[in-house]
Design a protein around this motif. Structure first.
Motif, PDB file in Angstrom:
ATOM      1  N   UNK A   1     -10.460   2.680  15.045  1.00 15.39           N
ATOM      2  CA  UNK A   1      -9.090   2.908  15.707  1.00 15.39           C
ATOM      3  C   UNK A   1      -8.669   4.436  15.506  1.00 15.39           C
ATOM      4  N   UNK A   2      -8.058   4.964  16.770  1.00 14.06           N
ATOM      5  CA  UNK A   2      -7.548   6.343  16.815  1.00 14.06           C
ATOM      6  C   UNK A   2      -6.113   6.419  16.189  1.00 14.06           C
ATOM      7  N   UNK A   3      -5.865   6.855  15.166  1.00 10.58           N
ATOM      8  CA  UNK A   3      -4.715   7.121  14.757  1.00 10.58           C
ATOM      9  C   UNK A   3      -4.042   8.617  14.880  1.00 10.58           C
ATOM     10  N   UNK A   4      -4.819   9.232  15.722  1.00  9.14           N
ATOM     11  CA  UNK A   4      -4.407  10.624  15.775  1.00  9.14           C
ATOM     12  C   UNK A   4      -2.885  10.621  16.714  1.00  9.14           C
ATOM     13  N   UNK A   5      -2.265  11.597  16.153  1.00  9.30           N
ATOM     14  CA  UNK A   5      -0.956  11.768  17.027  1.00  9.30           C
ATOM     15  C   UNK A   5      -1.119  12.541  18.246  1.00  9.30           C
ATOM     16  N   UNK A   6      -0.226  12.353  19.470  1.00  7.92           N
ATOM     17  CA  UNK A   6      -0.705  13.169  20.448  1.00  7.92           C
ATOM     18  C   UNK A   6       0.079  14.664  20.133  1.00  7.92           C
ATOM     19  N   UNK A   7      -0.123  15.583  21.001  1.00  3.29           N
ATOM     20  CA  UNK A   7       0.211  17.017  20.800  1.00  3.29           C
ATOM     21  C   UNK A   7       1.742  16.973  20.726  1.00  3.29           C
ATOM     22  N   UNK A   8       2.408  16.009  21.877  1.00  2.00           N
ATOM     23  CA  UNK A   8       3.737  15.804  21.867  1.00  2.00           C
ATOM     24  C   UNK A   8       4.494  15.309  20.369  1.00  2.00           C
ATOM     25  N   UNK A   9       3.729  14.507  19.778  1.00  4.27           N
ATOM     26  CA  UNK A   9       4.337  13.793  18.524  1.00  4.27           C
ATOM     27  C   UNK A   9       4.033  14.687  17.375  1.00  4.27           C
ATOM     28  N   UNK A  10       3.007  15.489  17.438  1.00  9.41           N
ATOM     29  CA  UNK A  10       2.812  16.477  16.491  1.00  9.41           C
ATOM     30  C   UNK A  10       3.721  17.733  16.571  1.00  9.41           C
ATOM     31  N   UNK A  11       4.257  18.136  17.606  1.00  7.42           N
ATOM     32  CA  UNK A  11       5.432  18.966  17.977  1.00  7.42           C
ATOM     33  C   UNK A  11       6.602  18.469  17.530  1.00  7.42           C
ATOM     34  N   UNK A  12       6.854  17.231  17.828  1.00  5.44           N
ATOM     35  CA  UNK A  12       8.098  16.509  17.431  1.00  5.44           C
ATOM     36  C   UNK A  12       8.441  16.467  15.794  1.00  5.44           C
ATOM     37  N   UNK A  13       7.156  16.171  15.266  1.00  3.04           N
ATOM     38  CA  UNK A  13       7.179  16.169  13.821  1.00  3.04           C
ATOM     39  C   UNK A  13       7.441  17.766  13.219  1.00  3.04           C
ATOM     40  N   UNK A  14       6.865  18.628  13.744  1.00  2.00           N
ATOM     41  CA  UNK A  14       6.982  20.039  13.271  1.00  2.00           C
ATOM     42  C   UNK A  14       8.276  20.616  13.443  1.00  2.00           C
ATOM     43  N   UNK A  15       8.924  20.321  14.696  1.00  3.23           N
ATOM     44  CA  UNK A  15      10.310  20.639  15.263  1.00  3.23           C
ATOM     45  C   UNK A  15      11.238  20.097  14.229  1.00  3.23           C
ATOM     46  N   UNK A  16      11.285  18.851  13.822  1.00  4.31           N
ATOM     47  CA  UNK A  16      12.128  18.403  12.802  1.00  4.31           C
ATOM     48  C   UNK A  16      12.050  18.862  11.546  1.00  4.31           C
TER      49      UNK A  16
END
Ligand SMILES: Cc1cc2nc3c(=O)[nH]c(=O)nc-3n(C[C@H](O)[C@H](O)[C@H](O)COP(=O)(O)OP(=O)(O)OC[C@H]3O[C@@H](n4cnc5c(N)ncnc54)[C@H](O)[C@@H]3O)c2cc1C
Length: 378
Positions: A1-16
């Motif tokens: 199963x692919x548990x990678x985050x999308x680019x937007x989700x990774x950006x959200x984490x980085x931003x917070x």
């Protein structure tokens, strides 16, 4: 199963993560928690305006940015790492959850106010005799013309001192403990007949005991169907439980990381204490408990859209596991830190307090094991 985050989700984490590192360090949080208000309205406004965070997990149809449970999980993990006290869980996850799922005609207007930071919600559900039983609601709502009249007592309503609105569960029929007869209402916090007693909780949050004494609520403030709200309540509490699991994961990451740093730094008998095998074994066990908790939190999040029984089973499995892990990781961190872990100056004790409160939030490990077992048998 692919548990990678999308680019937007990774950006959200980085931003917070970047925002909290700049504006929400341990000392800033400590000052806010000790202040009379107990939180930072400026930070809440920044979550709304600068970060657009309060709309991340709302569907576009309600004016949000189209995210869902994974976005909530990311936010809660990062909030767990920074020990954020602002009422995201009550407002966006629980309040937003009821507005999303109840089909309430005015939901869009209130969601807009949540997204802009104007409206904050606290969930007035638990009662002194409840013991985590979702059906134990003794508060009553009696229909009188175009209103319902609410009477009852709600305990430890987290975030209520900062709330503009309450979501209140009440009985329109049947007796406490029964599945039928539960209803959900949106109530303005300053409605006549509401009395609150506010107090700080051990983990730095604020809560209230709330009494409803003949509080009149327009019939238009009923969320969902009268007397048939149990599935809605269970769904939203499952979503909130999964979010709390993600927050616990964030706390555990910091407890683990802080313990490794301390064990490398603190010297005794001429060597860093991290060289001692007994402590290494304990820290490996902490790491395993943390990694398994991460997987359980992802699993619960991914299952939130499943049919009710499967969803509930997954959430209870995760909460039982994560409650035990949080206790183990927290207690181990305190023990390895020795007396320092108990001091107010060190962050570790504050993570421990929050992890301990999450351990019991929406049900302890034992409660969720029993629920899991009952669901398996069903
Ligand atoms: C005789 C005696 C000896 C003691 N000796 C010691 C000792 O040696 N060492 C020691 O450390 N302590 C000691 N204590 C302190 C004792 O352990 C604490 O008072 C007790 O654990 C707190 O329980 P409580 O029932 O008083 O409070 P509780 O009502 O359980 O509440 C405790 C705190 O948790 C908060 N809270 C409760 N429920 C929630 C919730 N759902 N969410 C968030 N917050 C919540 C409350 O606001 C409060 O801040 C002693 C106490 C007594 C009476």
């Amino acid at each position: 199963m692919d548990f990678n985050f999308t680019e937007e989700q990774a950006m959200l984490r980085e931003q917070i993560s970047r925002f909290l590192a700049d504006r929400y360090d341990f000392e800033q949080r400590r000052r806010a928690v000790a202040s009379p208000e107990g939180w930072r309205p400026d930070i809440w406004q920044a979550f709304a305006g600068e970060l657009g965070l309060l709309g991340a997990a709302f569907p576009e149809s309600l004016g949000g940015y189209g995210g869902g449970p994974v976005e909530t999980m990311i936010v809660m993990e990062e909030f767990g790492k920074a020990l954020v006290v602002e009422p995201y869980l009550g407002t966006v996850v629980i309040g937003g959850g009821f507005l999303k799922h109840s089909g309430w005609p005015q939901a869009k207007d209130l969601v807009a106010k949540i997204i802009s930071g104007e409206a904050r919600i606290a969930f007035a559900h638990a009662e002194p005799q409840g013991c985590f039983d979702t059906r134990f609601v003794a508060t009553t709502a009696r229909r009188r013309g175009e209103t319902y009249v609410l009477d009852g007592h709600k305990a430890v309503v987290i975030g209520a001192p900062w709330a503009t609105h309450l979501i209140v569960t009440a009985r329109t029929a049947s007796a406490p403990g029964e599945a039928e007869g539960l209803s959900v209402f949106l109530v303005e916090k300053n409605a006549p007949g509401i009395t609150t007693t506010d107090y700080p909780t051990v983990d730095g949050l604020r809560a209230s005991e709330i009494r409803f004494d003949a509080v009149e609520v327009p019939t238009g403030c009923l969320l969902g169907e009268e007397g048939r709200a149990l599935p809605l309540i269970e769904q939203v509490i499952d979503e909130a439980t999964a979010a709390a699991c993600a927050e616990a994961v964030g706390c555990m990451q910091k407890l683990h990381e802080g313990t490794l740093d301390y064990a490398r730094e603190r010297r005794q008998f001429g060597t860093p204490i991290g060289k001692f095998q007994a402590l290494q074994h304990r820290m490996v066990d902490m790491f395993i408990a943390l990694e398994q908790s991460v997987s359980m939190s992802y699993m619960a999040t991914m299952m939130l859209g499943a049919p009710a029984t499967e969803r509930a089973r997954a959430v209870s499995a995760a909460k039982a596991f994560i409650s035990r892990s949080a206790k183990f990781v927290g207690q181990s961190a305190i023990q390895i830190h020795g007396g320092m872990g108990m001091t107010d100056e060190l962050a570790i004790g504050h993570y421990f307090k929050r992890a301990t409160m999450i351990e019991g939030l929406f049900g302890t490990a034992d409660h969720h094991l029993r629920r899991y077992e009952a669901l398996q048998a069903a």
